[in-house]
Design a protein around this motif. Sequence first.
Motif, PDB file in Angstrom:
ATOM      1  N   LEU A 155       0.831  -1.207   0.000  1.00 54.97           N
ATOM      2  CA  LEU A 155       0.000   0.000   0.000  1.00 54.97           C
ATOM      3  C   LEU A 155       0.868   1.260   0.000  1.00 54.97           C
ATOM      4  CD1 LEU A 155      -2.786   1.283   0.129  1.00 54.97           C
ATOM      5  CD2 LEU A 155      -2.690   1.082   2.628  1.00 54.97           C
ATOM      6  N   THR A 156       1.950   1.225   0.776  1.00 59.53           N
ATOM      7  CA  THR A 156       2.861   2.374   0.809  1.00 59.53           C
ATOM      8  C   THR A 156       3.487   2.613  -0.553  1.00 59.53           C
ATOM      9  OG1 THR A 156       3.366   1.909   3.133  1.00 59.53           O
ATOM     10  CG2 THR A 156       4.882   3.350   1.933  1.00 59.53           C
ATOM     11  N   LEU A 157       3.909   1.545  -1.223  1.00 64.10           N
ATOM     12  CA  LEU A 157       4.493   1.674  -2.562  1.00 64.10           C
ATOM     13  C   LEU A 157       3.481   2.235  -3.550  1.00 64.10           C
ATOM     14  CD1 LEU A 157       6.564  -1.651  -2.820  1.00 64.10           C
ATOM     15  CD2 LEU A 157       7.427   0.679  -2.451  1.00 64.10           C
ATOM     16  N   LEU A 158       2.225   1.787  -3.416  1.00 61.21           N
ATOM     17  CA  LEU A 158       1.181   2.282  -4.301  1.00 61.21           C
ATOM     18  C   LEU A 158       0.961   3.777  -4.110  1.00 61.21           C
ATOM     19  CD1 LEU A 158      -1.033   1.774  -6.384  1.00 61.21           C
ATOM     20  CD2 LEU A 158      -2.577   1.197  -4.481  1.00 61.21           C
ATOM     21  N   VAL A 159       0.960   4.201  -2.854  1.00 60.09           N
ATOM     22  CA  VAL A 159       0.780   5.622  -2.562  1.00 60.09           C
ATOM     23  C   VAL A 159       1.926   6.440  -3.144  1.00 60.09           C
ATOM     24  CG1 VAL A 159       0.717   7.335  -0.722  1.00 60.09           C
ATOM     25  CG2 VAL A 159      -0.622   5.235  -0.510  1.00 60.09           C
ATOM     26  N   ILE A 160       3.162   5.942  -2.971  1.00 63.07           N
ATOM     27  CA  ILE A 160       4.329   6.647  -3.507  1.00 63.07           C
ATOM     28  C   ILE A 160       4.255   6.734  -5.032  1.00 63.07           C
ATOM     29  CG2 ILE A 160       6.833   6.558  -3.784  1.00 63.07           C
ATOM     30  CD1 ILE A 160       6.992   5.291  -1.000  1.00 63.07           C
ATOM     31  N   LEU A 161       3.874   5.611  -5.666  1.00 61.67           N
ATOM     32  CA  LEU A 161       3.770   5.578  -7.121  1.00 61.67           C
ATOM     33  C   LEU A 161       2.726   6.580  -7.616  1.00 61.67           C
ATOM     34  CD1 LEU A 161       4.491   4.334  -9.849  1.00 61.67           C
ATOM     35  CD2 LEU A 161       2.762   2.573  -9.412  1.00 61.67           C
ATOM     36  N   LEU A 162       1.567   6.592  -6.952  1.00 59.95           N
ATOM     37  CA  LEU A 162       0.517   7.530  -7.352  1.00 59.95           C
ATOM     38  C   LEU A 162       0.955   8.984  -7.138  1.00 59.95           C
ATOM     39  CD1 LEU A 162      -2.672   5.713  -5.976  1.00 59.95           C
ATOM     40  CD2 LEU A 162      -1.929   5.929  -8.355  1.00 59.95           C
ATOM     41  N   ALA A 163       1.707   9.215  -6.060  1.00 64.61           N
ATOM     42  CA  ALA A 163       2.194  10.567  -5.794  1.00 64.61           C
ATOM     43  C   ALA A 163       3.158  11.021  -6.884  1.00 64.61           C
ATOM     44  CB  ALA A 163       2.870  10.618  -4.422  1.00 64.61           C
ATOM     45  N   VAL A 164       4.031  10.116  -7.324  1.00 67.04           N
ATOM     46  CA  VAL A 164       4.974  10.454  -8.400  1.00 67.04           C
ATOM     47  C   VAL A 164       4.236  10.736  -9.696  1.00 67.04           C
ATOM     48  CG1 VAL A 164       6.847   9.559  -9.841  1.00 67.04           C
ATOM     49  CG2 VAL A 164       6.883   9.192  -7.368  1.00 67.04           C
ATOM     50  N   VAL A 165       3.256   9.901 -10.009  1.00 65.47           N
ATOM     51  CA  VAL A 165       2.460  10.103 -11.229  1.00 65.47           C
ATOM     52  C   VAL A 165       1.731  11.446 -11.173  1.00 65.47           C
ATOM     53  CG1 VAL A 165       0.503   9.248 -12.560  1.00 65.47           C
ATOM     54  CG2 VAL A 165       2.222   7.643 -11.695  1.00 65.47           C
ATOM     55  N   ALA A 166       1.163  11.744 -10.002  1.00 68.34           N
ATOM     56  CA  ALA A 166       0.448  13.013  -9.849  1.00 68.34           C
ATOM     57  C   ALA A 166       1.392  14.201 -10.005  1.00 68.34           C
ATOM     58  CB  ALA A 166      -0.245  13.052  -8.489  1.00 68.34           C
ATOM     59  N   TRP A 167       2.590  14.090  -9.455  1.00 68.85           N
ATOM     60  CA  TRP A 167       3.573  15.173  -9.554  1.00 68.85           C
ATOM     61  C   TRP A 167       4.008  15.409 -11.010  1.00 68.85           C
ATOM     62  CZ3 TRP A 167       5.458  19.231  -7.312  1.00 68.85           C
ATOM     63  CH2 TRP A 167       6.690  19.752  -7.705  1.00 68.85           C
ATOM     64  N   VAL A 168       4.262  14.317 -11.730  1.00 67.53           N
ATOM     65  CA  VAL A 168       4.644  14.435 -13.141  1.00 67.53           C
ATOM     66  C   VAL A 168       3.508  15.058 -13.946  1.00 67.53           C
ATOM     67  CG1 VAL A 168       5.244  13.140 -15.224  1.00 67.53           C
ATOM     68  CG2 VAL A 168       6.273  12.525 -13.021  1.00 67.53           C
ATOM     69  N   TRP A 169       2.285  14.620 -13.678  1.00 69.58           N
ATOM     70  CA  TRP A 169       1.131  15.172 -14.394  1.00 69.58           C
ATOM     71  C   TRP A 169       0.961  16.658 -14.095  1.00 69.58           C
ATOM     72  CZ3 TRP A 169      -3.605  17.060 -12.402  1.00 69.58           C
ATOM     73  CH2 TRP A 169      -4.579  17.346 -13.367  1.00 69.58           C
ATOM     74  N   LEU A 170       1.161  17.031 -12.826  1.00 68.80           N
ATOM     75  CA  LEU A 170       1.013  18.433 -12.443  1.00 68.80           C
ATOM     76  C   LEU A 170       2.068  19.294 -13.124  1.00 68.80           C
ATOM     77  CD1 LEU A 170      -0.455  20.506 -10.671  1.00 68.80           C
ATOM     78  CD2 LEU A 170       1.139  19.955  -8.834  1.00 68.80           C
TER      79      LEU A 170
ATOM     80  N   ALA B 124      -5.526  22.251 -11.512  1.00 72.10           N
ATOM     81  CA  ALA B 124      -5.038  20.879 -11.471  1.00 72.10           C
ATOM     82  C   ALA B 124      -4.781  20.426 -10.036  1.00 72.10           C
ATOM     83  CB  ALA B 124      -3.749  20.758 -12.298  1.00 72.10           C
ATOM     84  N   ILE B 125      -4.256  21.328  -9.200  1.00 78.03           N
ATOM     85  CA  ILE B 125      -4.035  21.003  -7.783  1.00 78.03           C
ATOM     86  C   ILE B 125      -5.354  20.703  -7.093  1.00 78.03           C
ATOM     87  CG2 ILE B 125      -3.278  21.950  -5.571  1.00 78.03           C
ATOM     88  CD1 ILE B 125      -1.090  23.454  -7.081  1.00 78.03           C
ATOM     89  N   VAL B 126      -6.371  21.508  -7.406  1.00 75.42           N
ATOM     90  CA  VAL B 126      -7.697  21.277  -6.817  1.00 75.42           C
ATOM     91  C   VAL B 126      -8.217  19.893  -7.214  1.00 75.42           C
ATOM     92  CG1 VAL B 126     -10.092  22.048  -6.778  1.00 75.42           C
ATOM     93  CG2 VAL B 126      -8.242  23.729  -6.710  1.00 75.42           C
ATOM     94  N   LYS B 127      -8.032  19.535  -8.485  1.00 73.02           N
ATOM     95  CA  LYS B 127      -8.481  18.216  -8.943  1.00 73.02           C
ATOM     96  C   LYS B 127      -7.738  17.095  -8.219  1.00 73.02           C
ATOM     97  CE  LYS B 127      -9.721  19.788 -13.589  1.00 73.02           C
ATOM     98  NZ  LYS B 127      -9.412  19.683 -15.048  1.00 73.02           N
ATOM     99  N   LEU B 128      -6.427  17.281  -8.040  1.00 70.83           N
ATOM    100  CA  LEU B 128      -5.645  16.257  -7.345  1.00 70.83           C
ATOM    101  C   LEU B 128      -6.090  16.101  -5.897  1.00 70.83           C
ATOM    102  CD1 LEU B 128      -1.997  16.884  -8.649  1.00 70.83           C
ATOM    103  CD2 LEU B 128      -3.478  14.928  -9.130  1.00 70.83           C
ATOM    104  N   VAL B 129      -6.339  17.227  -5.239  1.00 73.12           N
ATOM    105  CA  VAL B 129      -6.789  17.172  -3.843  1.00 73.12           C
ATOM    106  C   VAL B 129      -8.130  16.455  -3.743  1.00 73.12           C
ATOM    107  CG1 VAL B 129      -7.532  18.559  -1.876  1.00 73.12           C
ATOM    108  CG2 VAL B 129      -5.473  19.198  -3.132  1.00 73.12           C
TER     109      VAL B 129
END
Length: 240
Positions: A3-18, A29-34
Motif C-alpha cells: 500500500l505504501t508503494l502504491l501511494v508513492i507511485l501515485l504521488a509520483v504520477v500526480a507530480w509528473v502530471w502536475l 489541477a491542484i484542486v483536482k488532485l486534492v
Amino acid sequence: MPLTLLVILLAVVAWVWLRSQPPSQRKPAIVKLVLAAGIAMVVLLAATGRLHFLFALLAFLYPLLRRVLPSLLMGRMAGAGMGNAKASSGNQSHVSSDILDMTLDHDTETMSGKILKGPMAGRKLADLGESEFIELLRYCREQDEDSARLLETYLDRRFGDSWRADDPTGADGEESGDGASAGGPLTESEALDILGLEPGASQEEIIQAHRRMMQKVHPDRGGSNYLAARINEAKEYLLS
C-alpha cells in the motif's frame, strides 16, 4: 508495504502530471488532485473498515471549518467579481472624428476602426488595401484634419513608417499639424469613451485611466501626438 508503494507511485504520477500542466492551469489541477486524493482516501477507509476515523477527524475540524470556509468562499467570490469588473471596464478607448471611428484595445494595444462617411463609408479599416489607405488619407486631408491625423496614427501603429513611402503628400514622415491641439471641444460622452470609462467615474479612476493611456500612446514612446492631445483633453474636461 504494498500500500505504501502504491501511494508513492501515485504521488509520483500526480507530480509528473502536475508539472506537465501549463502554469495557468496548475491551480485548477491542484484542486483536482486534492479532490481525487480525498475521494481515494474515503474509498480506502471504507474498504478497510476505518471510515469512523474520517468521521472523527471531521468532527474535530468542524468548528474550524465553520469559521474558515465561509470567509474563503466570500473572498474568492469577491475576487472574481472584482476581476470581472476590471476586465469589463476600461479595456477599450474610442476616438471619433468626422470621418472615422477608432477603437484602441488596452490589452493588445491594437487599433481598429471604421469609416463613417465619404466614398468608403461603412467599410472597416482592416479590409482596406494599401492604395485604398492612401486614397482615404487624401480624402481625410481634404475634408477634415482631425480625421487625417487619426488615420495617420492608425497607419503608424499598424505599418510603422513604411506606409509613408507611398504617401505623395506627406513623405516628410511627420504627422499633419503640430499636435498641439486635437480639434474641436469634447463632450462628456466623448471624453469618457476616450479614457474607456463609465459615467460617474471618480477622480481617481480618471487619473488612473489617463496615466494608463499615456503610457501606451505618449509620443516619447513612439505613440501619437494626436491621441496624446486628445487623451489630455479628455482628462482636463472630466476633472474640470
